[in-house]
Enzyme design. Structure first.
Site, PDB file in Angstrom:
ATOM      1  N   LYS A  31      -3.828  -1.178 -14.926  1.00  0.00           N
ATOM      2  CA  LYS A  31      -5.260  -0.882 -14.895  1.00  0.00           C
ATOM      3  C   LYS A  31      -5.691  -0.907 -13.434  1.00  0.00           C
ATOM      4  O   LYS A  31      -5.259  -1.775 -12.676  1.00  0.00           O
ATOM      5  CB  LYS A  31      -5.998  -1.972 -15.691  1.00  0.00           C
ATOM      6  CG  LYS A  31      -7.506  -1.921 -15.587  1.00  0.00           C
ATOM      7  CD  LYS A  31      -8.094  -1.063 -16.667  1.00  0.00           C
ATOM      8  CE  LYS A  31      -9.591  -0.855 -16.463  1.00  0.00           C
ATOM      9  NZ  LYS A  31     -10.010   0.453 -17.038  1.00  0.00           N
TER      10      LYS A  31
ATOM     11  N   LYS B 230      -4.684  -4.521   7.753  1.00  0.00           N
ATOM     12  CA  LYS B 230      -5.727  -5.534   7.842  1.00  0.00           C
ATOM     13  C   LYS B 230      -6.337  -5.510   9.228  1.00  0.00           C
ATOM     14  O   LYS B 230      -5.647  -5.272  10.221  1.00  0.00           O
ATOM     15  CB  LYS B 230      -5.133  -6.919   7.543  1.00  0.00           C
ATOM     16  CG  LYS B 230      -4.706  -7.046   6.082  1.00  0.00           C
ATOM     17  CD  LYS B 230      -3.852  -8.272   5.833  1.00  0.00           C
ATOM     18  CE  LYS B 230      -3.280  -8.223   4.417  1.00  0.00           C
ATOM     19  NZ  LYS B 230      -2.176  -9.180   4.255  1.00  0.00           N
TER      20      LYS B 230
ATOM     21  N   GLU C 258       1.146  -9.353  -5.504  1.00  0.00           N
ATOM     22  CA  GLU C 258       2.530  -9.437  -5.034  1.00  0.00           C
ATOM     23  C   GLU C 258       2.754 -10.744  -4.274  1.00  0.00           C
ATOM     24  O   GLU C 258       1.807 -11.460  -3.971  1.00  0.00           O
ATOM     25  CB  GLU C 258       2.963  -8.234  -4.172  1.00  0.00           C
ATOM     26  CG  GLU C 258       1.906  -7.470  -3.446  1.00  0.00           C
ATOM     27  CD  GLU C 258       2.449  -6.178  -2.835  1.00  0.00           C
ATOM     28  OE1 GLU C 258       2.996  -6.270  -1.743  1.00  0.00           O
ATOM     29  OE2 GLU C 258       2.281  -5.092  -3.425  1.00  0.00           O
TER      30      GLU C 258
ATOM     31  N   GLY D 241       0.788  -1.238   0.000  1.00  0.00           N
ATOM     32  CA  GLY D 241       0.000   0.000   0.000  1.00  0.00           C
ATOM     33  C   GLY D 241       0.815   1.281   0.000  1.00  0.00           C
ATOM     34  O   GLY D 241       0.264   2.370  -0.079  1.00  0.00           O
TER      35      GLY D 241
ATOM     36  N   ARG E  10      -7.835  -8.552  14.683  1.00  0.00           N
ATOM     37  CA  ARG E  10      -6.609  -7.953  15.229  1.00  0.00           C
ATOM     38  C   ARG E  10      -6.987  -6.897  16.265  1.00  0.00           C
ATOM     39  O   ARG E  10      -7.559  -5.863  15.922  1.00  0.00           O
ATOM     40  CB  ARG E  10      -5.806  -7.273  14.132  1.00  0.00           C
ATOM     41  CG  ARG E  10      -5.240  -8.222  13.107  1.00  0.00           C
ATOM     42  CD  ARG E  10      -4.235  -7.485  12.239  1.00  0.00           C
ATOM     43  NE  ARG E  10      -3.829  -8.280  11.101  1.00  0.00           N
ATOM     44  CZ  ARG E  10      -2.877  -7.925  10.255  1.00  0.00           C
ATOM     45  NH1 ARG E  10      -2.229  -6.760  10.423  1.00  0.00           N
ATOM     46  NH2 ARG E  10      -2.559  -8.692   9.240  1.00  0.00           N
TER      47      ARG E  10
ATOM     48  N   ILE F  60      -8.095  -1.881 -10.693  1.00  0.00           N
ATOM     49  CA  ILE F  60      -9.224  -2.762 -10.403  1.00  0.00           C
ATOM     50  C   ILE F  60     -10.007  -2.087  -9.279  1.00  0.00           C
ATOM     51  O   ILE F  60      -9.474  -1.898  -8.183  1.00  0.00           O
ATOM     52  CB  ILE F  60      -8.765  -4.172  -9.950  1.00  0.00           C
ATOM     53  CG1 ILE F  60      -7.752  -4.774 -10.942  1.00  0.00           C
ATOM     54  CG2 ILE F  60      -9.950  -5.097  -9.737  1.00  0.00           C
ATOM     55  CD1 ILE F  60      -8.273  -4.997 -12.330  1.00  0.00           C
TER      56      ILE F  60
ATOM     57  N   ARG G 260       7.557 -13.702   3.748  1.00  0.00           N
ATOM     58  CA  ARG G 260       7.705 -13.850   5.214  1.00  0.00           C
ATOM     59  C   ARG G 260       6.512 -14.640   5.757  1.00  0.00           C
ATOM     60  O   ARG G 260       5.551 -14.881   5.040  1.00  0.00           O
ATOM     61  CB  ARG G 260       7.670 -12.453   5.850  1.00  0.00           C
ATOM     62  CG  ARG G 260       6.359 -11.737   5.521  1.00  0.00           C
ATOM     63  CD  ARG G 260       6.143 -10.448   6.266  1.00  0.00           C
ATOM     64  NE  ARG G 260       4.790  -9.970   6.061  1.00  0.00           N
ATOM     65  CZ  ARG G 260       4.353  -9.288   5.027  1.00  0.00           C
ATOM     66  NH1 ARG G 260       5.183  -8.975   4.040  1.00  0.00           N
ATOM     67  NH2 ARG G 260       3.091  -8.910   4.935  1.00  0.00           N
TER      68      ARG G 260
HETATM   69  C1  MV4 Z   1      -4.089  -2.464  -6.981  1.00  0.00           C
HETATM   70  C2  MV4 Z   1      -5.448  -2.122  -6.756  1.00  0.00           C
HETATM   71  C3  MV4 Z   1      -6.278  -2.026  -7.840  1.00  0.00           C
HETATM   72  N1  MV4 Z   1      -5.781  -2.235  -9.087  1.00  0.00           N
HETATM   73  N2  MV4 Z   1      -3.665  -2.674  -8.239  1.00  0.00           N
HETATM   74  C4  MV4 Z   1      -2.709  -1.995  -2.449  1.00  0.00           C
HETATM   75  C5  MV4 Z   1      -1.542  -2.571  -1.764  1.00  0.00           C
HETATM   76  C6  MV4 Z   1      -0.613  -3.002  -2.816  1.00  0.00           C
HETATM   77  N3  MV4 Z   1      -0.210  -4.337  -2.514  1.00  0.00           N
HETATM   78  C7  MV4 Z   1      -1.363  -2.929  -4.089  1.00  0.00           C
HETATM   79  N4  MV4 Z   1      -2.667  -2.454  -3.766  1.00  0.00           N
HETATM   80  C8  MV4 Z   1      -3.631  -2.349  -4.709  1.00  0.00           C
HETATM   81  N5  MV4 Z   1      -3.219  -2.574  -5.988  1.00  0.00           N
HETATM   82  C9  MV4 Z   1      -4.502  -2.547  -9.251  1.00  0.00           C
HETATM   83  N6  MV4 Z   1      -4.054  -2.740 -10.510  1.00  0.00           N
HETATM   84  C10 MV4 Z   1      -5.876  -1.916  -5.456  1.00  0.00           C
HETATM   85  C11 MV4 Z   1      -4.964  -2.018  -4.418  1.00  0.00           C
HETATM   86  C12 MV4 Z   1      -5.525  -1.756  -3.120  1.00  0.00           C
HETATM   87  C13 MV4 Z   1      -5.718  -2.766  -2.180  1.00  0.00           C
HETATM   88  C14 MV4 Z   1      -5.352  -4.073  -2.427  1.00  0.00           C
HETATM   89  C15 MV4 Z   1      -5.556  -5.048  -1.480  1.00  0.00           C
HETATM   90  C16 MV4 Z   1      -6.127  -4.730  -0.258  1.00  0.00           C
HETATM   91  C17 MV4 Z   1      -6.481  -3.461   0.009  1.00  0.00           C
HETATM   92  C18 MV4 Z   1      -6.295  -2.453  -0.940  1.00  0.00           C
HETATM   93  C19 MV4 Z   1      -6.679  -1.162  -0.639  1.00  0.00           C
HETATM   94  C20 MV4 Z   1      -6.461  -0.180  -1.560  1.00  0.00           C
HETATM   95  C21 MV4 Z   1      -5.886  -0.472  -2.798  1.00  0.00           C
END
Ligand code: MV4
Length: 476
Positions: A201, A237, A288, A165, A338, A203, A292
């Site tokens: 893009k 989380k 990703e 994030g 949590r 999502i 860990r």
């Molecule tokens: C994104 C997304 C929407 N579209 N990628 C947030 C943390 C980082 N690991 C990547 N994240 C996101 N990537 C695309 N192409 C939305 C998020 C995201 C998110 C992802 C998982 C859990 C919570 C989130 C909260 C905001 C944005």
């Protein structure tokens, strides 16, 4: 087998790792800094070593930690989560010192730590990734605009060095694009000392579904089902659920096989997590890979019966994974809440201080991973997580009941905690139905906060009720 492990961490996860060591009759070495000397992990380890005056620096000092491990005769270092756990230079130093790093190889940590390299590696191996680009830093502005047009707005800019994030920027139209790109680059440089930025893009309102991966040093990799981690606030989380209550068995199978393929593509060993975004049409994309053990590993342990920390230690020591995918049977539902020392009504500001009463929830299928005890003074220097409450039941509905009950029973006094905030979520109809995405907390925060039935509100309600009763008497 390993005979002594140094735990390069503190608090609840250090306690969890020390317990696993005890279960395996492995000696444990706790490390701590002076302000942290009363922490529970210091008291329960086989031995404990002070590694400095500063509250935090010692836990981030690779040299001192490795030197301490050598002096104590430890043969392995478990990094836990946070601190140095995903620092490939630390993992490399541990390897070079002839010690076992409990985790994947440093090169894998390095690759997965670069979000663009991870993305390209997955793409090359046929793992679905969100439509997107390579690193844009060498591109002309017009080119970047072309990419965004081709992908279609909204898009998201991500720092290669980011993750969890940090270093992301949503872009909703062309006017915002170049300014957002420049801001993203600047922040990436400042936070991660790497200004590489790429585009995907966006999502919208995805679900966050992650698969637990487990592998030995010989390429035997399995998954232990998924966790739904969509309930989060500002990338922290709050509640995690295993398995995800909103996906079909068919989708689970497909995502699980993809997660294992992703781990194989990465050359993965030990425990790890493959994160996916899941959209409204049940399309999933690799997001990703976390290299860990995660905070929320307990829900996976509860539904699979596999002790992940024990497995981490065994596989790090070179044991062959005898489990096959078909041996993994998930049973029922587990939910983790949590509990943090924070004031939900004051924008979740941390509330350090003395714990004057501590009574964790107990009873069948209730687990508490915590370093708290009555009389412990929660220091202001660290993460505000103080307890992880994990409940388990045969169905999602019964697990929600148990969560409500356990939160009702859980008592921490002396500091404000998020127990009543969590209870309000547990009682909400969206949560009960199992239908929510990553926008849930943002969308519902006001409603949740106004429904918190903390002690003050109860007192107020009682006063109002007695006034009403008295008034009714008078009017009659
Ligand atoms: C994104 C997304 C929407 N579209 N990628 C947030 C943390 C980082 N690991 C990547 N994240 C996101 N990537 C695309 N192409 C939305 C998020 C995201 C998110 C992802 C998982 C859990 C919570 C989130 C909260 C905001 C944005």
């Amino acid at each position: 087998m390993i005979s002594k492990v140094l735990i390069a961490n503190r608090g609840e996860i250090a306690v969890r790792i020390i317990r696993a060591c005890r279960d395996l009759h492995i000696q444990s070495v706790a490390i701590y800094t002076k302000p942290d000397e009363d922490c529970l992990h210091v008291k329960i380890a086989s031995e404990a070593k002070c590694i400095g005056e500063d509250a935090i620096k010692g836990y981030l000092d690779a040299k001192i930690i490795i030197q301490t491990a050598k002096e104590c005769g430890a043969d392995a270092i478990h990094p836990g989560y946070g601190f140095l756990s995903e620092n490939y230079e630390f993992a490399k130093m541990v390897e070079d010192a002839g010690l076992i790093f409990v985790g994947p190889k440093s090169q894998v940590i390095k690759n997965m730590g670069n979000k663009n390299i991870a993305r390209e590696l997955m793409q090359q191996n046929g793992i679905p990734v969100v439509p997107g680009t390579k690193v844009l830093n060498e591109c002309k502005e017009e080119e970047i605009k072309e990419f965004a047009k081709k992908i279609g707005y909204p898009v998201i800019l991500k720092a290669s060095g980011g993750g969890g994030g940090r270093g992301i920027k949503e872009v909703w139209n062309e006017d915002e694009l170049i300014p957002a790109f420049n801001t993203c680059k600047r922040e990436a440089k400042a936070y991660f000392n790497n200004d590489d930025v790429f585009m995907e893009k966006l999502i919208e309102n995805p679900r966050h579904i992650e698969f637990q991966i487990l592998g030995d040093n010989y390429g035997n990799i399995i998954h232990l089902c998924e966790r739904d981690c969509s309930i989060q606030r500002r990338h922290q989380k709050i509640i995690e659920i295993a398995p995800c209550p909103s996906i079909s068995e068919h989708l689970r199978k497909s995502m699980g096989a993809t997660a294992v393929a992703a781990a194989k593509a990465a050359g993965y060993t030990n425990a790890g997590t493959v994160e996916f975004l899941l959209d409204d049409y049940n399309r999933f994309y690799f997001m990703e890979m976390n290299t860990r053990i995660q905070v929320e590993h307990g829900v996976t342990e509860e539904i699979t019966g596999v002790d992940l920390i024990v497995r981490q230690l065994r596989y790090a020591a070179g044991q062959i994974q005898e489990l096959e995918q078909s041996d993994i049977k998930s049973n029922g539902f587990a939910i983790e809440a949590r509990i943090t020392a924070e004031d939900a009504n004051k924008n979740f500001i941390p509330t350090p201080g003395m714990v004057t009463e501590y009574y964790p929830a107990l009873g069948p299928s209730v687990r508490v991973d915590s370093h708290l005890y009555k009389g412990y003074k929660i220091p202001p220097f660290y993460d505000s997580l103080v307890a992880k409450l994990v409940v388990k039941a045969s169905s999602y509905d019964l697990a929600v009941n148990k969560l409500e009950r356990a939160l009702e029973e859980f008592t921490i006094e002396g500091v404000k905690t998020t127990i009543s905030f969590l209870k309000t979520i547990a009682k909400s109809k969206e949560f009960r139905k199992g239908i929510f995405d990553t926008s849930y907390i943002k969308t519902n925060l006001e409603k949740i906060l106004s429904n918190i039935d903390d002690k003050n509100k109860k007192d107020k309600d009682e006063i109002i009720a007695s006034i009403c009763a008295a008034l009714k008497d008078k009017l009659n």
